[in-house]
Design a protein around this motif. Structure first.
Motif, short mmCIF file in Angstrom:
data_model
loop_
_atom_site.label_atom_id
_atom_site.label_comp_id
_atom_site.label_asym_id
_atom_site.label_seq_id
_atom_site.Cartn_x
_atom_site.Cartn_y
_atom_site.Cartn_z
N THR A 129 -12.06 -8.95 2.85
CA THR A 129 -12.32 -8.62 1.58
C THR A 129 -13.60 -8.30 1.34
O THR A 129 -13.98 -7.07 0.66
CB THR A 129 -11.74 -9.57 0.10
N ARG A 177 -15.04 -4.47 0.30
CA ARG A 177 -15.85 -4.36 -1.24
C ARG A 177 -17.20 -3.63 -0.78
O ARG A 177 -17.71 -2.68 -1.52
CB ARG A 177 -16.19 -5.74 -1.76
N GLU A 227 -9.41 0.56 -2.16
CA GLU A 227 -9.13 -0.46 -2.96
C GLU A 227 -7.78 -1.08 -3.00
O GLU A 227 -7.46 -2.19 -3.19
CB GLU A 227 -9.15 0.39 -4.41
N TYR A 228 -6.72 -0.21 -2.36
CA TYR A 228 -5.74 -1.04 -1.92
C TYR A 228 -5.56 -2.03 -1.12
O TYR A 228 -5.12 -3.13 -1.16
CB TYR A 228 -4.65 0.15 -1.28
N VAL A 258 -8.46 -3.98 -0.64
CA VAL A 258 -9.02 -4.94 -1.45
C VAL A 258 -7.89 -5.85 -1.99
O VAL A 258 -7.87 -6.99 -1.92
CB VAL A 258 -9.91 -4.75 -2.41
N HIS A 259 -6.98 -5.22 -2.75
CA HIS A 259 -5.90 -5.96 -3.36
C HIS A 259 -5.05 -6.55 -2.43
O HIS A 259 -4.34 -7.69 -2.69
CB HIS A 259 -5.18 -4.95 -4.35
N GLN A 260 -4.67 -5.99 -1.23
CA GLN A 260 -3.75 -6.57 -0.28
C GLN A 260 -4.36 -7.73 0.26
O GLN A 260 -3.53 -8.77 0.35
CB GLN A 260 -3.64 -5.53 0.91
N TYR A 261 -5.70 -7.71 0.75
CA TYR A 261 -6.25 -9.13 1.16
C TYR A 261 -6.57 -10.02 0.38
O TYR A 261 -6.39 -11.38 0.41
CB TYR A 261 -7.73 -8.69 1.93
N GLN A 262 -6.84 -9.75 -1.24
CA GLN A 262 -6.65 -10.50 -2.17
C GLN A 262 -5.23 -11.38 -2.23
O GLN A 262 -5.38 -12.54 -2.60
CB GLN A 262 -7.17 -10.11 -3.59
N ALA A 263 -4.49 -10.43 -2.12
CA ALA A 263 -2.88 -11.18 -2.03
C ALA A 263 -2.83 -12.15 -1.06
O ALA A 263 -2.22 -13.35 -1.19
CB ALA A 263 -1.89 -10.11 -1.88
N GLN A 265 -5.19 -13.97 0.31
CA GLN A 265 -6.02 -15.14 -0.10
C GLN A 265 -5.01 -15.99 -1.14
O GLN A 265 -5.13 -17.17 -0.81
CB GLN A 265 -7.33 -14.62 -0.94
N ARG A 266 -4.47 -15.48 -2.14
CA ARG A 266 -3.83 -16.22 -2.74
C ARG A 266 -2.50 -16.88 -2.23
O ARG A 266 -2.12 -18.01 -2.39
CB ARG A 266 -3.16 -15.23 -4.15
#
Length: 188
Positions: A124, A128, A152-153, A155-160, A162-163
């Motif tokens: 991530t 960034r 950006e896709y 980033v969102h994928q790796y943030q998911a 992380q969650r």
């Protein structure tokens, strides 16, 4: 997706040699979107040139060629982009490992999830940084140039991820609390 369309997309962003395209793959696609090895890129460039989808615009020392996308190549790329995608072939070793966590004892499973979380955190940060660099560079297409939306896709994928890892750690904590005699993996 195919290597052919990835190369056409990279060339839509500007003329490049096979070496440059390999570097672009490594920098912007390979780790996050699509793998393109040099041994596959050069033969595909020849096929694209033979099909008049790209053209050699310059020849340099040691056989170095610079390629540019042709109008036929742009049409092929647009047709592909606008066509319905085929079935999604998923081969994600990380997800496979996560789906098999029950084979491990709880501390081992926790360690694996923590490693997954650390990797997601690192990627991530890397994505960034790529996004910030892309946003700061001048380009005729502005922020919507090749790859910016894909960054950006990612980033969102790796943030998911992380969650998910935080959620999985909570589940492992609950399992450990609920079962003080944690299951030992079976001996083979």
């Amino acid at each position: 997706m195919s290597l052919r369309h990835a190369l056409l997309g990279l060339l839509e962003d500007g003329p490049a040699s096979g070496y440059d395209l390999t570097a672009r793959f490594e920098r912007s696609l390979q780790k996050y979107v699509w793998t393109g090895r040099q041994s596959h890129i050069y033969p595909e460039l020849k096929r694209l040139a033979d099909g008049d989808l790209i053209a050699v615009t310059e020849e340099g020392p040691r056989g170095r060629r610079t390629y540019a996308i042709t109008d036929a190549g742009r049409a092929e790329l647009r047709d592909w982009l606008l066509s319905p995608p085929g079935p999604r072939a998923i081969r994600d070793e990380h997800v496979l490992r996560m789906s098999l966590l029950s084979v491990l004892d709880l501390p081992q499973a926790r360690e694996l999830v923590l490693h997954h979380l650390e990797e997601a955190d690192q990627v991530t940060v890397e994505l960034r940084a790529l996004a910030d660099a892309a946003d700061s560079e001048a380009h005729p297409r502005g922020r919507l140039r090749f790859g910016r939306l894909a960054i950006e896709y990612g980033v969102h994928q790796y943030q998911a991820q992380q969650r998910w890892a935080h959620w999985a750690l909570e589940q492992l904590d609950r399992a450990e609390t609920a079962d003080p005699h944690e299951r030992q993996p079976s001996e083979t």
